[in-house]
Design a protein around this motif. Sequence first.
Motif, PDB file in Angstrom:
ATOM      1  N   SER A   1      19.439  21.588  39.316  1.00 27.87           N
ATOM      2  CA  SER A   1      19.100  22.818  40.030  1.00 27.87           C
ATOM      3  C   SER A   1      17.639  23.178  39.822  1.00 27.87           C
ATOM      4  CB  SER A   1      20.006  23.964  39.555  1.00 27.87           C
ATOM      5  OG  SER A   1      21.345  23.729  39.914  1.00 27.87           O
ATOM      6  N   ARG A   2      17.157  23.007  38.596  1.00 30.86           N
ATOM      7  CA  ARG A   2      15.744  23.300  38.343  1.00 30.86           C
ATOM      8  C   ARG A   2      14.848  22.347  39.125  1.00 30.86           C
ATOM      9  NH1 ARG A   2      17.634  24.095  32.985  1.00 30.86           N
ATOM     10  NH2 ARG A   2      16.755  22.133  32.237  1.00 30.86           N
ATOM     11  N   SER A   3      15.295  21.092  39.289  1.00 31.77           N
ATOM     12  CA  SER A   3      14.531  20.137  40.090  1.00 31.77           C
ATOM     13  C   SER A   3      14.416  20.611  41.531  1.00 31.77           C
ATOM     14  CB  SER A   3      15.208  18.764  40.035  1.00 31.77           C
ATOM     15  OG  SER A   3      14.584  17.858  40.926  1.00 31.77           O
ATOM     16  N   LEU A   4      15.505  21.153  42.084  1.00 27.70           N
ATOM     17  CA  LEU A   4      15.472  21.650  43.455  1.00 27.70           C
ATOM     18  C   LEU A   4      14.522  22.836  43.579  1.00 27.70           C
ATOM     19  CD1 LEU A   4      19.229  21.473  44.542  1.00 27.70           C
ATOM     20  CD2 LEU A   4      17.430  19.761  44.798  1.00 27.70           C
ATOM     21  N   GLU A   5      14.507  23.704  42.584  1.00 22.88           N
ATOM     22  CA  GLU A   5      13.592  24.842  42.610  1.00 22.88           C
ATOM     23  C   GLU A   5      12.143  24.362  42.606  1.00 22.88           C
ATOM     24  OE1 GLU A   5      14.105  28.191  42.913  1.00 22.88           O
ATOM     25  OE2 GLU A   5      16.129  27.549  43.400  1.00 22.88           O
TER      26      GLU A   5
ATOM     27  N   ASN B   1      -0.074  21.174  41.879  1.00 23.20           N
ATOM     28  CA  ASN B   1       0.138  20.818  43.292  1.00 23.20           C
ATOM     29  C   ASN B   1      -0.785  21.569  44.246  1.00 23.20           C
ATOM     30  OD1 ASN B   1       2.361  19.007  42.843  1.00 23.20           O
ATOM     31  ND2 ASN B   1       3.669  20.774  42.466  1.00 23.20           N
ATOM     32  N   LEU B   2      -1.518  22.520  43.714  1.00 19.39           N
ATOM     33  CA  LEU B   2      -2.333  23.389  44.566  1.00 19.39           C
ATOM     34  C   LEU B   2      -3.441  22.660  45.326  1.00 19.39           C
ATOM     35  CD1 LEU B   2      -2.602  26.347  45.399  1.00 19.39           C
ATOM     36  CD2 LEU B   2      -4.196  26.658  43.488  1.00 19.39           C
ATOM     37  N   PRO B   3      -4.167  21.698  44.740  1.00 18.42           N
ATOM     38  CA  PRO B   3      -5.269  21.064  45.465  1.00 18.42           C
ATOM     39  C   PRO B   3      -4.859  20.454  46.806  1.00 18.42           C
ATOM     40  CG  PRO B   3      -5.433  20.533  43.143  1.00 18.42           C
ATOM     41  CD  PRO B   3      -4.119  21.242  43.327  1.00 18.42           C
ATOM     42  N   ALA B   4      -3.702  19.792  46.870  1.00 21.91           N
ATOM     43  CA  ALA B   4      -3.258  19.185  48.127  1.00 21.91           C
ATOM     44  C   ALA B   4      -2.989  20.256  49.177  1.00 21.91           C
ATOM     45  CB  ALA B   4      -2.011  18.346  47.893  1.00 21.91           C
TER      46      ALA B   4
ATOM     47  N   GLY C   1       7.048  22.211  48.159  1.00 18.98           N
ATOM     48  CA  GLY C   1       7.082  22.189  49.617  1.00 18.98           C
ATOM     49  C   GLY C   1       6.645  23.499  50.221  1.00 18.98           C
ATOM     50  N   GLY C   2       6.989  24.603  49.546  1.00 25.90           N
ATOM     51  CA  GLY C   2       6.586  25.920  50.042  1.00 25.90           C
ATOM     52  C   GLY C   2       5.084  26.087  50.074  1.00 25.90           C
TER      53      GLY C   2
ATOM     54  N   ILE D   1      12.027  25.759  52.560  1.00 24.26           N
ATOM     55  CA  ILE D   1      12.102  24.382  52.062  1.00 24.26           C
ATOM     56  C   ILE D   1      13.487  24.094  51.492  1.00 24.26           C
ATOM     57  CG2 ILE D   1      11.227  22.765  50.330  1.00 24.26           C
ATOM     58  CD1 ILE D   1       9.372  23.104  52.719  1.00 24.26           C
ATOM     59  N   HIS D   2      14.083  25.063  50.815  1.00 19.24           N
ATOM     60  CA  HIS D   2      15.457  24.879  50.353  1.00 19.24           C
ATOM     61  C   HIS D   2      16.360  24.471  51.519  1.00 19.24           C
ATOM     62  CE1 HIS D   2      15.559  25.847  46.158  1.00 19.24           C
ATOM     63  NE2 HIS D   2      15.213  27.105  46.282  1.00 19.24           N
ATOM     64  N   ALA D   3      16.195  25.151  52.658  1.00 14.13           N
ATOM     65  CA  ALA D   3      17.031  24.842  53.822  1.00 14.13           C
ATOM     66  C   ALA D   3      16.655  23.499  54.432  1.00 14.13           C
ATOM     67  CB  ALA D   3      16.902  25.950  54.867  1.00 14.13           C
ATOM     68  N   LEU D   4      15.365  23.250  54.582  1.00 17.49           N
ATOM     69  CA  LEU D   4      14.892  22.020  55.234  1.00 17.49           C
ATOM     70  C   LEU D   4      15.278  20.771  54.449  1.00 17.49           C
ATOM     71  CD1 LEU D   4      11.358  23.255  56.345  1.00 17.49           C
ATOM     72  CD2 LEU D   4      13.240  22.632  57.868  1.00 17.49           C
ATOM     73  N   GLU D   5      15.294  20.873  53.131  1.00 17.67           N
ATOM     74  CA  GLU D   5      15.667  19.725  52.305  1.00 17.67           C
ATOM     75  C   GLU D   5      17.163  19.726  51.967  1.00 17.67           C
ATOM     76  OE1 GLU D   5      13.183  19.096  48.918  1.00 17.67           O
ATOM     77  OE2 GLU D   5      11.391  18.775  50.131  1.00 17.67           O
ATOM     78  N   GLU D   6      17.882  20.635  52.573  1.00 14.57           N
ATOM     79  CA  GLU D   6      19.337  20.726  52.415  1.00 14.57           C
ATOM     80  C   GLU D   6      19.754  20.763  50.944  1.00 14.57           C
ATOM     81  OE1 GLU D   6      21.652  19.053  56.008  1.00 14.57           O
ATOM     82  OE2 GLU D   6      20.385  17.393  55.331  1.00 14.57           O
ATOM     83  N   HIS D   7      19.119  21.635  50.195  1.00 16.86           N
ATOM     84  CA  HIS D   7      19.406  21.721  48.774  1.00 16.86           C
ATOM     85  C   HIS D   7      20.817  22.227  48.494  1.00 16.86           C
ATOM     86  CE1 HIS D   7      14.862  21.737  47.583  1.00 16.86           C
ATOM     87  NE2 HIS D   7      15.307  20.573  48.004  1.00 16.86           N
TER      88      HIS D   7
END
Length: 258
Positions: free
Chosen positions: A187-191, A247-250, A197-198, A134-140
């Motif tokens: 940076s914490r927001s990206l994590e 976020n787990l239920p979704a 996303g993961g 997800i880091h790569a896909l969202e171009e973090h």
Amino acid sequence: MKNKLMLSLCVVGAVTLSGCTTVADMAGADTASLNVAATQGFNKTVQEARGNNTLDTSSSTYKRIYSVFTRLKPYADQMNQTGTKFDWQLAVLKSDQVNAYVAPGGKVVFYTGIVNKLNLTDAEIAAVMGHEMIHALEEHAKNKIGAQALTDLALGIGLSYAGDSVGQLGAAAAQLGTQVGVGLPYSRSLESRADQGGLMLMAKAGYNPQAAITLWEKMNKLDGAGGSSFLSTHPSNSQRIDAMRKNLPAAQAVYNKR
């Protein structure tokens, strides 16, 4: 002067999240350029690891990591909205380090230590792998370059307003303010985004997202109580677990539909 300094930091900080990708493009860190540079760096890493016999291509740990990697790839491709097809590649390094990372364009590096020291299940490996993808896909990486450019701009504007009167202590305070006010929380927001996303990515690939919780519980045991994340680019382990539970239920619904 002090008011102008703080105002300039706040104004730039307010636009950081929405403008970082565009700023990175303007700075020459466009997607294609970053992917080329990442490929070169990845190839160098692989070459050096092969030369010092730390490249793992045959152990049982490698086979497990590679199996998870290949299972996640098609779903990662489905989630790719960058407009550029990724050439996903994996390097597994023989090391006791509890670490993994990704470079732009889908170059994933895993250390055997993260699997062996934490005794990860395949689903927990998928939680780590999904997070990195997800880091790569969202171009973090690209976003962080843009954020840094805006941080530097904020500091420059603030110090130009303040002039010589800011002094050495004032300059240090301004630098700390831009780091804490713009850089590290971003940076914490990206994590956190990569965690969320993961969860979805691993669920789509058929791995129970509950494993992301047990992964970080194992991290907690290894690291201790987690401590404060105030001056950290990563949320504390406890914060990650709490956010992932929300976020787990979704993700669980996606997994249960398979």
